[in-house]
Design an enzyme around this catalytic site. Structure first.
Site, PDB file in Angstrom:
ATOM      1  N   LYS A 137     -78.450   1.344  -1.006  1.00 32.23           N
ATOM      2  CA  LYS A 137     -78.387   2.322   0.094  1.00 32.23           C
ATOM      3  C   LYS A 137     -76.938   2.550   0.501  1.00 32.23           C
ATOM      4  O   LYS A 137     -76.236   1.612   0.885  1.00 32.23           O
ATOM      5  CB  LYS A 137     -79.184   1.769   1.276  1.00 32.23           C
ATOM      6  CG  LYS A 137     -79.152   2.588   2.544  1.00 32.23           C
ATOM      7  CD  LYS A 137     -80.073   1.967   3.571  1.00 32.23           C
ATOM      8  CE  LYS A 137     -80.053   2.749   4.871  1.00 32.23           C
ATOM      9  NZ  LYS A 137     -78.778   2.572   5.608  1.00 32.23           N
ATOM     10  N   ASP A 138     -76.502   3.806   0.424  1.00 31.82           N
ATOM     11  CA  ASP A 138     -75.124   4.089   0.804  1.00 31.82           C
ATOM     12  C   ASP A 138     -75.051   5.383   1.603  1.00 31.82           C
ATOM     13  O   ASP A 138     -76.082   5.906   2.048  1.00 31.82           O
ATOM     14  CB  ASP A 138     -74.207   4.122  -0.432  1.00 31.82           C
ATOM     15  CG  ASP A 138     -74.155   5.493  -1.080  1.00 31.82           C
ATOM     16  OD1 ASP A 138     -75.124   6.272  -0.919  1.00 31.82           O
ATOM     17  OD2 ASP A 138     -73.143   5.800  -1.731  1.00 31.82           O
ATOM     18  N   MET A 139     -73.830   5.896   1.790  1.00 33.77           N
ATOM     19  CA  MET A 139     -73.648   7.097   2.608  1.00 33.77           C
ATOM     20  C   MET A 139     -72.919   8.212   1.863  1.00 33.77           C
ATOM     21  O   MET A 139     -72.512   9.197   2.496  1.00 33.77           O
ATOM     22  CB  MET A 139     -72.901   6.729   3.908  1.00 33.77           C
ATOM     23  CG  MET A 139     -73.678   5.719   4.757  1.00 33.77           C
ATOM     24  SD  MET A 139     -72.768   5.090   6.198  1.00 33.77           S
ATOM     25  CE  MET A 139     -72.586   6.585   7.169  1.00 33.77           C
ATOM     26  N   GLU A 140     -72.720   8.068   0.551  1.00 33.29           N
ATOM     27  CA  GLU A 140     -71.951   9.082  -0.190  1.00 33.29           C
ATOM     28  C   GLU A 140     -72.518   9.494  -1.544  1.00 33.29           C
ATOM     29  O   GLU A 140     -72.325  10.648  -1.977  1.00 33.29           O
ATOM     30  CB  GLU A 140     -70.502   8.582  -0.445  1.00 33.29           C
ATOM     31  CG  GLU A 140     -69.638   8.433   0.788  1.00 33.29           C
ATOM     32  CD  GLU A 140     -69.793   7.099   1.482  1.00 33.29           C
ATOM     33  OE1 GLU A 140     -70.348   6.167   0.849  1.00 33.29           O
ATOM     34  OE2 GLU A 140     -69.405   6.965   2.651  1.00 33.29           O
TER      35      GLU A 140
ATOM     36  N   GLU B 206     -62.199  -0.463   0.702  1.00 35.81           N
ATOM     37  CA  GLU B 206     -62.968  -0.583  -0.542  1.00 35.81           C
ATOM     38  C   GLU B 206     -62.069  -0.362  -1.752  1.00 35.81           C
ATOM     39  O   GLU B 206     -62.269  -0.951  -2.815  1.00 35.81           O
ATOM     40  CB  GLU B 206     -64.096   0.462  -0.590  1.00 35.81           C
ATOM     41  CG  GLU B 206     -65.230   0.227   0.376  1.00 35.81           C
ATOM     42  CD  GLU B 206     -66.170   1.439   0.472  1.00 35.81           C
ATOM     43  OE1 GLU B 206     -67.333   1.223   0.814  1.00 35.81           O
ATOM     44  OE2 GLU B 206     -65.737   2.590   0.230  1.00 35.81           O
TER      45      GLU B 206
ATOM     46  N   THR C 264     -69.123   0.346  -1.407  1.00 29.17           N
ATOM     47  CA  THR C 264     -70.036  -0.705  -0.977  1.00 29.17           C
ATOM     48  C   THR C 264     -71.371  -0.078  -0.608  1.00 29.17           C
ATOM     49  O   THR C 264     -71.481   1.141  -0.468  1.00 29.17           O
ATOM     50  CB  THR C 264     -69.467  -1.465   0.229  1.00 29.17           C
ATOM     51  OG1 THR C 264     -69.261  -0.533   1.291  1.00 29.17           O
ATOM     52  CG2 THR C 264     -68.160  -2.162  -0.134  1.00 29.17           C
TER      53      THR C 264
ATOM     54  N   ASP D  84     -74.388  -5.909   2.346  1.00 31.34           N
ATOM     55  CA  ASP D  84     -75.388  -6.291   3.351  1.00 31.34           C
ATOM     56  C   ASP D  84     -76.783  -6.095   2.791  1.00 31.34           C
ATOM     57  O   ASP D  84     -77.005  -5.247   1.932  1.00 31.34           O
ATOM     58  CB  ASP D  84     -75.203  -5.443   4.618  1.00 31.34           C
ATOM     59  CG  ASP D  84     -75.251  -3.956   4.300  1.00 31.34           C
ATOM     60  OD1 ASP D  84     -76.331  -3.372   4.390  1.00 31.34           O
ATOM     61  OD2 ASP D  84     -74.191  -3.381   3.918  1.00 31.34           O
TER      62      ASP D  84
HETATM   63  N1  SAH Z   1     -68.009  -0.154  10.669  1.00 31.20           N
HETATM   64  C1  SAH Z   1     -67.518   0.144   9.356  1.00 31.20           C
HETATM   65  C2  SAH Z   1     -68.135   1.387   8.823  1.00 31.20           C
HETATM   66  C3  SAH Z   1     -68.630   1.235   7.440  1.00 31.20           C
HETATM   67  S1  SAH Z   1     -69.909   2.337   7.073  1.00 31.20           S
HETATM   68  C4  SAH Z   1     -66.016   0.223   9.410  1.00 31.20           C
HETATM   69  O1  SAH Z   1     -65.469   1.138  10.011  1.00 31.20           O
HETATM   70  O2  SAH Z   1     -65.351  -0.620   8.787  1.00 31.20           O
HETATM   71  C5  SAH Z   1     -70.470   1.776   5.597  1.00 31.20           C
HETATM   72  C6  SAH Z   1     -69.794   2.256   4.338  1.00 31.20           C
HETATM   73  O3  SAH Z   1     -70.211   1.377   3.343  1.00 31.20           O
HETATM   74  C7  SAH Z   1     -70.241   3.643   3.898  1.00 31.20           C
HETATM   75  O4  SAH Z   1     -69.220   4.304   3.229  1.00 31.20           O
HETATM   76  C8  SAH Z   1     -71.455   3.359   2.999  1.00 31.20           C
HETATM   77  O5  SAH Z   1     -71.445   4.107   1.801  1.00 31.20           O
HETATM   78  C9  SAH Z   1     -71.359   1.876   2.670  1.00 31.20           C
HETATM   79  N2  SAH Z   1     -72.501   1.032   3.118  1.00 31.20           N
HETATM   80  C10 SAH Z   1     -72.477  -0.317   3.105  1.00 31.20           C
HETATM   81  N3  SAH Z   1     -73.651  -0.817   3.530  1.00 31.20           N
HETATM   82  C11 SAH Z   1     -74.461   0.224   3.827  1.00 31.20           C
HETATM   83  C12 SAH Z   1     -75.814   0.349   4.309  1.00 31.20           C
HETATM   84  N4  SAH Z   1     -76.572  -0.715   4.568  1.00 31.20           N
HETATM   85  N5  SAH Z   1     -76.306   1.594   4.528  1.00 31.20           N
HETATM   86  C13 SAH Z   1     -75.561   2.674   4.254  1.00 31.20           C
HETATM   87  N6  SAH Z   1     -74.291   2.620   3.795  1.00 31.20           N
HETATM   88  C14 SAH Z   1     -73.720   1.414   3.563  1.00 31.20           C
END
Ligand code: SAH
Length: 241
Positions: free
Chosen positions: A172-175, A13, A88, A198
């Site tokens: 929607k994210d994870m951070e 990213e 992302t 996505d």
């Molecule tokens: N399989 C991937 C993992 C990516 S996880 C790899 O190793 O390349 C996804 C990351 O992108 C997280 O940091 C999150 O913040 C963000 N993200 C993107 N799309 C997401 C979604 N639909 N839900 C949650 N987080 C998402």
């Protein structure tokens, strides 16, 4: 804003923005937790704090714990005027989202996986952390705006879905919520900037969409992040609306 910290989870990213800013790696800063890169832009100091690589699993440290640690170290040592959680994210077709859109946080940032049915703790679990007002910036720079919602899962279950529809989140994210939490506790203005990889309500599996769109989204993110920096640098916190 003379000192701007950008907290990011994945090196893929961050890669286009590190190149665009000609950022240089800094050494000696909590190397087990973060990788720091610094750059100067229009006489402002920019920190890109990458949340590092997991020591045991060898993957990028995505999710809330590394994001919170990284943000704490960034605020403690860099003393930024503002922190941007950049990366992302997933979006929803039903909320008008499209792959490659870049969103800036609006209203608040919430969690959608912290369900605590105890007096006072319900709201604590959701968080609803404040964000820097940015509608004028969004309109000028062509950014979408929305509530950002965070959990530690890439997918969503039925309980998550209920909380997401209650908050009305569009991103929607994870951070983001972890970064926003630390910012609120330490009284530092916060903003999220997220490029959509996505669509959660699309039939194609999220992971497949994510992998197909990651590099395009990272480029879009980098372009818009530079424009956001150039918007923020000449402004004071009170100039935002
Ligand atoms: N399989 C991937 C993992 C990516 S996880 C790899 O190793 O390349 C996804 C990351 O992108 C997280 O940091 C999150 O913040 C963000 N993200 C993107 N799309 C997401 C979604 N639909 N839900 C949650 N987080 C998402």
């Amino acid at each position: 804003m003379k000192r701007i910290a950008v907290v990011m989870a994945m090196s893929a990213e961050a890669s286009p923005v590190l190149t665009a800013l000609s950022a240089e790696a800094a050494t000696g800063v909590a190397p087990l937790v973060v990788r720091w890169f610094t750059a100067t832009r229009h006489r402002s100091e920019i920190l890109i704090a990458l949340n590092g690589r997991d020591r045991r699993f060898g993957v990028d440290s995505i999710g809330t714990e590394p994001a919170a640690l990284s943000t704490y170290v960034a605020i403690d040592r860099f003393r930024p005027d503002v922190v941007i959680s950049a990366g992302t994210a997933g979006g929803w077709e039903r909320a008008g989202g499209a792959i490659g859109d870049v969103y800036v946080s609006d209203g608040c940032v919430v969690h959608h996986d912290r369900r605590i049915a105890l007096e006072g703790f319900r709201e604590y679990g959701i968080g609803a952390y404040p964000v820097l007002p940015a509608r004028q910036m969004a309109a000028t720079l062509g950014l979408k705006t929305g509530i950002v919602t965070t959990s530690n899962s890439l997918d969503e279950n039925d309980d998550d879905r209920l909380m997401i529809s209650a908050s009305g989140a569009a991103v929607k994210d994870m951070e983001a919520a972890a970064v926003a939490y630390v910012c609120e506790q330490m009284s530092v203005p916060f903003m999220a900037l997220k490029a959509i990889t996505d669509l959660v309500d699309h039939p194609t599996a999220t992971a497949d969409q994510f992998n197909a769109n990651l590099s395009m989204a990272a480029k879009r993110l980098s372009e818009k992040l530079l424009e956001v920096l150039d918007w923020l640098i000449p402004r004071e916190r009170g100039d935002m609306s």
